[in-house]
Design a protein around this motif. Structure first.
Motif, PDB file in Angstrom:
ATOM      1  N   GLY A 155      31.679  44.490  42.132  1.00 15.02           N
ATOM      2  CA  GLY A 155      30.120  44.900  42.234  1.00 15.02           C
ATOM      3  C   GLY A 155      29.263  43.756  42.594  1.00 15.02           C
ATOM      4  N   LYS A 156      29.771  42.559  42.409  1.00 12.71           N
ATOM      5  CA  LYS A 156      28.880  41.329  42.703  1.00 12.71           C
ATOM      6  C   LYS A 156      28.585  41.102  44.126  1.00 12.71           C
ATOM      7  CE  LYS A 156      28.682  36.325  42.130  1.00 12.71           C
ATOM      8  NZ  LYS A 156      28.981  35.012  41.353  1.00 12.71           N
ATOM      9  N   GLN A 157      29.843  41.583  44.976  1.00 11.71           N
ATOM     10  CA  GLN A 157      29.891  41.514  46.467  1.00 11.71           C
ATOM     11  C   GLN A 157      29.066  42.557  46.961  1.00 11.71           C
ATOM     12  OE1 GLN A 157      30.913  38.448  46.512  1.00 11.71           O
ATOM     13  NE2 GLN A 157      32.620  38.624  47.886  1.00 11.71           N
ATOM     14  N   LEU A 158      29.072  43.675  46.189  1.00 17.02           N
ATOM     15  CA  LEU A 158      28.537  45.129  46.768  1.00 17.02           C
ATOM     16  C   LEU A 158      27.030  45.065  46.491  1.00 17.02           C
ATOM     17  CD1 LEU A 158      30.624  47.889  45.246  1.00 17.02           C
ATOM     18  CD2 LEU A 158      30.833  47.037  47.595  1.00 17.02           C
ATOM     19  N   ALA A 159      26.527  44.253  45.730  1.00 12.92           N
ATOM     20  CA  ALA A 159      25.022  43.898  45.522  1.00 12.92           C
ATOM     21  C   ALA A 159      24.533  42.874  46.299  1.00 12.92           C
ATOM     22  CB  ALA A 159      24.969  43.419  44.208  1.00 12.92           C
ATOM     23  N   ASP A 160      25.338  42.300  47.282  1.00  9.87           N
ATOM     24  CA  ASP A 160      24.947  41.343  48.111  1.00  9.87           C
ATOM     25  C   ASP A 160      25.163  42.248  49.579  1.00  9.87           C
ATOM     26  OD1 ASP A 160      24.792  39.499  50.097  1.00  9.87           O
ATOM     27  OD2 ASP A 160      25.688  37.816  48.931  1.00  9.87           O
ATOM     28  N   LYS A 161      24.118  42.370  50.440  1.00 11.41           N
ATOM     29  CA  LYS A 161      23.848  43.204  51.341  1.00 11.41           C
ATOM     30  C   LYS A 161      24.755  42.511  52.705  1.00 11.41           C
ATOM     31  CE  LYS A 161      19.434  41.219  53.284  1.00 11.41           C
ATOM     32  NZ  LYS A 161      18.349  41.501  53.831  1.00 11.41           N
ATOM     33  N   ASN A 162      24.766  41.102  52.402  1.00 13.22           N
ATOM     34  CA  ASN A 162      25.821  40.389  53.513  1.00 13.22           C
ATOM     35  C   ASN A 162      27.381  40.561  53.451  1.00 13.22           C
ATOM     36  OD1 ASN A 162      23.388  39.474  54.773  1.00 13.22           O
ATOM     37  ND2 ASN A 162      23.285  37.725  53.250  1.00 13.22           N
ATOM     38  N   LYS A 163      27.427  40.824  52.288  1.00 13.05           N
ATOM     39  CA  LYS A 163      29.068  41.011  51.764  1.00 13.05           C
ATOM     40  C   LYS A 163      29.393  42.176  51.348  1.00 13.05           C
ATOM     41  CE  LYS A 163      28.934  36.266  49.819  1.00 13.05           C
ATOM     42  NZ  LYS A 163      29.053  35.433  48.653  1.00 13.05           N
ATOM     43  N   ARG A 164      28.634  43.197  51.368  1.00 12.17           N
ATOM     44  CA  ARG A 164      28.884  44.722  50.738  1.00 12.17           C
ATOM     45  C   ARG A 164      29.810  45.234  52.019  1.00 12.17           C
ATOM     46  NH1 ARG A 164      23.715  47.572  51.076  1.00 12.17           N
ATOM     47  NH2 ARG A 164      23.449  45.786  49.435  1.00 12.17           N
ATOM     48  N   ASN A 165      29.801  45.267  53.032  1.00 12.54           N
ATOM     49  CA  ASN A 165      30.530  46.057  54.136  1.00 12.54           C
ATOM     50  C   ASN A 165      31.925  45.542  54.156  1.00 12.54           C
ATOM     51  OD1 ASN A 165      28.514  48.078  54.902  1.00 12.54           O
ATOM     52  ND2 ASN A 165      27.826  46.848  56.709  1.00 12.54           N
ATOM     53  N   GLY A 166      31.907  44.101  54.301  1.00 13.82           N
ATOM     54  CA  GLY A 166      33.208  43.359  54.199  1.00 13.82           C
ATOM     55  C   GLY A 166      34.059  43.710  53.025  1.00 13.82           C
ATOM     56  N   GLU A 167      33.485  43.719  51.692  1.00 14.79           N
ATOM     57  CA  GLU A 167      34.128  44.275  50.600  1.00 14.79           C
ATOM     58  C   GLU A 167      34.792  45.769  50.582  1.00 14.79           C
ATOM     59  OE1 GLU A 167      35.391  43.318  46.514  1.00 14.79           O
ATOM     60  OE2 GLU A 167      34.713  42.230  48.063  1.00 14.79           O
ATOM     61  N   ILE A 168      33.970  46.636  51.116  1.00 14.14           N
ATOM     62  CA  ILE A 168      34.504  47.904  51.307  1.00 14.14           C
ATOM     63  C   ILE A 168      35.667  48.154  52.275  1.00 14.14           C
ATOM     64  CG2 ILE A 168      33.892  50.357  51.934  1.00 14.14           C
ATOM     65  CD1 ILE A 168      30.996  49.541  50.618  1.00 14.14           C
ATOM     66  N   ASP A 169      35.294  47.393  53.334  1.00 16.36           N
ATOM     67  CA  ASP A 169      36.494  47.255  54.557  1.00 16.36           C
ATOM     68  C   ASP A 169      37.659  46.885  54.080  1.00 16.36           C
ATOM     69  OD1 ASP A 169      34.715  48.749  56.381  1.00 16.36           O
ATOM     70  OD2 ASP A 169      34.025  46.634  57.200  1.00 16.36           O
ATOM     71  N   GLN A 170      37.613  45.644  53.276  1.00 18.36           N
ATOM     72  CA  GLN A 170      38.741  45.234  52.698  1.00 18.36           C
ATOM     73  C   GLN A 170      39.713  46.192  51.830  1.00 18.36           C
ATOM     74  OE1 GLN A 170      38.003  42.162  49.822  1.00 18.36           O
ATOM     75  NE2 GLN A 170      40.029  40.596  51.165  1.00 18.36           N
ATOM     76  N   ALA A 171      38.818  46.893  51.062  1.00 14.43           N
ATOM     77  CA  ALA A 171      39.530  47.687  50.047  1.00 14.43           C
ATOM     78  C   ALA A 171      40.111  48.820  50.741  1.00 14.43           C
ATOM     79  CB  ALA A 171      38.459  48.251  49.055  1.00 14.43           C
ATOM     80  N   TYR A 172      39.407  49.420  52.018  1.00 13.02           N
ATOM     81  CA  TYR A 172      40.061  50.446  52.964  1.00 13.02           C
ATOM     82  C   TYR A 172      41.245  49.687  53.582  1.00 13.02           C
ATOM     83  CZ  TYR A 172      39.936  53.939  56.539  1.00 13.02           C
ATOM     84  OH  TYR A 172      40.401  55.121  57.561  1.00 13.02           O
ATOM     85  N   ASN A 173      41.221  48.771  54.208  1.00  8.99           N
ATOM     86  CA  ASN A 173      42.592  48.308  54.750  1.00  8.99           C
ATOM     87  C   ASN A 173      43.609  47.961  53.746  1.00  8.99           C
ATOM     88  OD1 ASN A 173      41.459  48.304  57.262  1.00  8.99           O
ATOM     89  ND2 ASN A 173      40.515  46.513  56.834  1.00  8.99           N
ATOM     90  N   MET A 174      43.597  47.463  52.623  1.00  8.34           N
ATOM     91  CA  MET A 174      44.425  47.433  51.598  1.00  8.34           C
ATOM     92  C   MET A 174      45.109  48.684  51.384  1.00  8.34           C
ATOM     93  SD  MET A 174      43.196  44.199  48.992  1.00  8.34           S
ATOM     94  CE  MET A 174      41.564  45.017  48.552  1.00  8.34           C
ATOM     95  N   ALA A 175      44.338  49.817  50.940  1.00  8.68           N
ATOM     96  CA  ALA A 175      44.932  51.043  50.773  1.00  8.68           C
ATOM     97  C   ALA A 175      45.695  51.677  51.841  1.00  8.68           C
ATOM     98  CB  ALA A 175      43.663  51.887  50.187  1.00  8.68           C
ATOM     99  N   ARG A 176      44.993  51.329  53.119  1.00  5.75           N
ATOM    100  CA  ARG A 176      45.853  52.052  54.134  1.00  5.75           C
ATOM    101  C   ARG A 176      47.190  51.219  54.342  1.00  5.75           C
ATOM    102  NH1 ARG A 176      43.225  54.061  59.719  1.00  5.75           N
ATOM    103  NH2 ARG A 176      45.232  54.900  60.459  1.00  5.75           N
ATOM    104  N   THR A 177      47.398  50.176  54.139  1.00  6.22           N
ATOM    105  CA  THR A 177      48.417  49.301  54.339  1.00  6.22           C
ATOM    106  C   THR A 177      49.565  49.899  53.265  1.00  6.22           C
ATOM    107  OG1 THR A 177      47.274  47.215  55.145  1.00  6.22           O
ATOM    108  CG2 THR A 177      49.698  46.981  54.207  1.00  6.22           C
ATOM    109  N   ILE A 178      49.073  49.956  52.195  1.00  5.13           N
ATOM    110  CA  ILE A 178      50.170  50.515  51.113  1.00  5.13           C
ATOM    111  C   ILE A 178      50.700  51.914  51.363  1.00  5.13           C
ATOM    112  CG2 ILE A 178      50.237  51.232  48.652  1.00  5.13           C
ATOM    113  CD1 ILE A 178      48.798  48.769  47.777  1.00  5.13           C
ATOM    114  N   PHE A 179      49.918  52.820  51.756  1.00  2.00           N
ATOM    115  CA  PHE A 179      50.253  54.098  51.823  1.00  2.00           C
ATOM    116  C   PHE A 179      50.697  54.290  53.274  1.00  2.00           C
ATOM    117  CE2 PHE A 179      47.404  54.505  48.073  1.00  2.00           C
ATOM    118  CZ  PHE A 179      48.151  55.497  47.259  1.00  2.00           C
ATOM    119  N   ASP A 180      50.462  53.741  54.277  1.00  2.00           N
ATOM    120  CA  ASP A 180      51.222  53.840  55.463  1.00  2.00           C
ATOM    121  C   ASP A 180      52.668  53.229  55.425  1.00  2.00           C
ATOM    122  OD1 ASP A 180      49.228  54.849  56.733  1.00  2.00           O
ATOM    123  OD2 ASP A 180      48.722  53.215  57.854  1.00  2.00           O
TER     124      ASP A 180
END
Length: 328
Positions: free
Chosen positions: A196-221
């Motif tokens: 949540g700390k990263q999500l509150a920062d507009k400069n880090k928000r997209n990177g935090e979400i993209d990172q979670a997306y890529n981690m999820a995709r790696t595991i499920f692929d």
């Protein structure tokens, strides 16, 4: 004068036998009234106690093979709050029953205590923290046995946290992660954590979400899941977002998180989103905010068709031994 030999006789000392000395210095604890006596090294009346530290993957096998168990894997980058969530749940049970569940034991009490120390007053720290889990550590599982007052069932919960760095080391190579982390295939719930700390920062928000997306995709692929696997997408440190009191910001975050949910629903049927503040700043939210709902999601029976049931129906596996193979 007649000597009294009885009075002058030197007292004799009883010498302890070596077997008695061995018994005195032995580390095992004798339990005469125990219903569960284990024969070990030819001696009866002794049980071997768990070492109390965090468990390795191999040390979880006797638990999952013999009793009702659920494995929860928390995945997120450094400082996303994985360990804080695990230890806060443990500490909440020291107050009272939580989420309709009662504490019924743990094989990793020392592991919980060493991780919880820096969240307590005796640590004399100004803010609650937890130590970083190293990538090289193999003892990643914390164990809780909980009793459900409604179903009257005791369930073992095995909480393991995996660093984002570990997942990222396998990006683009699903063969290596499926080989090195094959144990993840039997996981009951994955928890993908966004800080949540990263999500509150507009400069880090997209990177935090993209990172979670890529981690999820790696595991499920890598096909490290089953039809019964559940997924929780979790915003940690929610008190930082709440303090901003910005409805537009939260709406924008929800829209981006929905992309992760849509991805995961291609693989599994049950995906939920949670907001948690395990150790929030004083006065913003209560300690353990959102954890009751999260624990209830883990405790909830799976609603979809189990793999085991489909095998039993298709192949008519009447033997309990054959059923056990497919369950495992």
């Amino acid at each position: 004068m007649e000597n009294n030999n009885a009075e002058n006789k030197m007292p004799t000392l009883e010498v302890e036998q070596s077997s008695d000395i061995d018994k005195l210095i032995n580390d095992d604890i004798e339990t005469l009234d125990s219903d569960e006596i284990i024969e070990e090294d030819g001696r009866s009346g002794f049980i071997k106690l768990p070492h109390g530290l965090a468990l390795t993957v191999e040390e979880t096998y006797p638990i999952t093979a013999s009793e009702v168990s659920k494995t929860i894997i928390l995945i997120g980058p450094f400082d996303s709050g994985k360990t804080t969530i695990e230890t806060t749940i443990y500490q909440l049970f020291q107050r009272k029953p939580f989420a309709g569940l009662y504490f019924a034991g743990s094989q990793s009490l020392f592991g919980y205590e060493e991780r919880s120390f820096y969240t307590r007053l005796e640590s004399k720290k100004e803010t609650a923290t937890t130590p970083r889990t190293s990538r090289s550590v193999t003892e990643i599982f914390l164990h809780l046995k909980l009793y459900d007052s409604k179903t009257k069932i005791k369930t073992n919960y095995l909480f393991g946290d995996i660093s984002g760095e570990e997942i990222y080391s396998h990006l683009g190579n699903v063969e290596t992660i499926s080989e090195k982390m094959a144990y993840l295939k039997s996981v009951d719930s994955y928890v993908f954590i966004l800080n949540g700390k990263q999500l509150a920062d507009k400069n880090k928000r997209n990177g935090e979400i993209d990172q979670a997306y890529n981690m999820a995709r790696t595991i499920f692929d890598a096909k490290l899941y089953s039809s019964s696997t559940k997924v929780q997408v979790l915003i940690s440190k929610y008190d930082i977002l709440k303090k901003n009191n910005d409805a537009n910001l939260e709406a924008a975050i929800d829209k981006r998180i929905q992309c992760i949910v849509d991805l995961l629903k291609k693989y599994v049927s049950e995906v939920t989103v949670h907001r948690v503040a395990a150790m929030p700043e004083p006065g913003v939210l209560e300690v353990g905010y959102g954890l009751e709902e999260l624990l209830s999601a883990w405790n909830k029976p799976h609603t979809g068709n189990q793999v085991v049931e489909s095998y039993i129906t298709d192949y008519k596996l009447n033997s309990e031994f054959n059923k056990l193979i497919y369950k495992m």
